[in-house]
Enzyme design. Structure first.
Site, mmCIF file in Angstrom:
data_model
loop_
_atom_site.group_PDB
_atom_site.id
_atom_site.type_symbol
_atom_site.label_atom_id
_atom_site.label_comp_id
_atom_site.label_asym_id
_atom_site.label_seq_id
_atom_site.Cartn_x
_atom_site.Cartn_y
_atom_site.Cartn_z
ATOM 1 N N SER A 18 -50.431 4.711 -11.752
ATOM 2 C CA SER A 18 -50.802 4.161 -13.049
ATOM 3 C C SER A 18 -52.130 3.422 -12.947
ATOM 4 O O SER A 18 -52.526 2.974 -11.875
ATOM 5 C CB SER A 18 -49.713 3.215 -13.555
ATOM 6 O OG SER A 18 -49.627 2.093 -12.714
ATOM 7 N N VAL A 19 -52.782 3.291 -14.067
ATOM 8 C CA VAL A 19 -54.077 2.619 -14.115
ATOM 9 C C VAL A 19 -53.967 1.179 -13.630
ATOM 10 O O VAL A 19 -54.830 0.684 -12.916
ATOM 11 C CB VAL A 19 -54.646 2.668 -15.554
ATOM 12 C CG1 VAL A 19 -55.936 1.894 -15.650
ATOM 13 C CG2 VAL A 19 -54.861 4.105 -15.973
ATOM 14 N N CYS A 20 -52.861 0.524 -13.957
ATOM 15 C CA CYS A 20 -52.734 -0.890 -13.573
ATOM 16 C C CYS A 20 -52.570 -1.057 -12.063
ATOM 17 O O CYS A 20 -52.757 -2.149 -11.542
ATOM 18 C CB CYS A 20 -51.573 -1.553 -14.307
ATOM 19 S SG CYS A 20 -49.997 -0.734 -14.123
ATOM 20 N N ASN A 21 -52.257 0.012 -11.336
ATOM 21 C CA ASN A 21 -52.120 -0.065 -9.874
ATOM 22 C C ASN A 21 -53.144 0.811 -9.156
ATOM 23 O O ASN A 21 -52.947 1.179 -8.000
ATOM 24 C CB ASN A 21 -50.708 0.369 -9.448
ATOM 25 C CG ASN A 21 -49.671 -0.653 -9.843
ATOM 26 O OD1 ASN A 21 -49.917 -1.838 -9.790
ATOM 27 N ND2 ASN A 21 -48.516 -0.177 -10.259
ATOM 28 N N SER A 22 -54.252 1.125 -9.828
ATOM 29 C CA SER A 22 -55.200 2.097 -9.286
ATOM 30 C C SER A 22 -55.904 1.626 -8.013
ATOM 31 O O SER A 22 -56.375 2.445 -7.248
ATOM 32 C CB SER A 22 -56.233 2.468 -10.345
ATOM 33 O OG SER A 22 -56.951 1.336 -10.749
#
Length: 170
Positions: free
Chosen positions: A111-115
């Site tokens: 996910s973008v929040c964990n990129s």
């Protein structure tokens, strides 16, 4: 205004219960023209989602046929229309993301929040993937703008890179 009145106002446009709730919230302050436009918008979203789902399913089929030792993560029916997460065993997901990016293809490992994280996705781990499988997974997102040719370009490049990386143990 009651929901039934709004539904009658839009005439031939058929809305499901989920769409109806959004439509009701959007149309409550709108006049007849805006209500009609809102109904047409939600109908077009349904057509777009069906198209994206078709492209997603085509891409998954192509990946499974053309690339050995991979699997689609998650349930094929209970997922967002444009979301695919695939585990490609024996290939580092981060390396694959970088190489695909150099070919103009944007994918990610999570996910973008964990990129920026180098840890495996906690969601994939909770789904039962091993750490190695989670680190070998990539996420692909499709939209209504993607065409069959885009999917074929992606799968062709993915296959080339997977073959290269597996031969070099990357």
């Amino acid at each position: 205004i009651e929901k039934a009145t709004i539904a009658a106002t839009v005439g031939k446009h058929k809305l499901n219960s989920v769409t109806m709730n959004y439509f009701y919230m959007d149309a409550i302050e709108a006049d007849y023209t805006n209500a009609q436009q809102t109904a047409e918008y939600y109908n077009s979203m349904g057509r777009t989602n069906a198209y994206v789902r078709k492209m997603r399913d085509y891409m998954c089929d192509e990946i499974m046929v053309k690339i050995e030792d991979c699997r689609i993560n998650g349930d094929m029916n209970n997922r967002l229309p444009g979301n695919v997460n695939v585990c490609i065993r024996g290939v580092n997901g981060k390396n694959l993301v970088k190489a695909l990016g150099e070919r103009g293809i944007c994918v990610s490992t999570g996910s973008v929040c964990n990129s920026v994280s180098v840890k495996p996705s906690h969601v994939l781990m909770a789904m039962g993937l091993s750490e190695e499988e989670a680190l070998s997974s990539i996420r692909i997102t499709l939209s209504g703008d993607n065409k069959r040719e885009d999917v074929e370009y992606f799968v062709r490049n993915l296959r080339e890179l997977v073959t290269l990386f597996r031969n070099k143990n990357l």
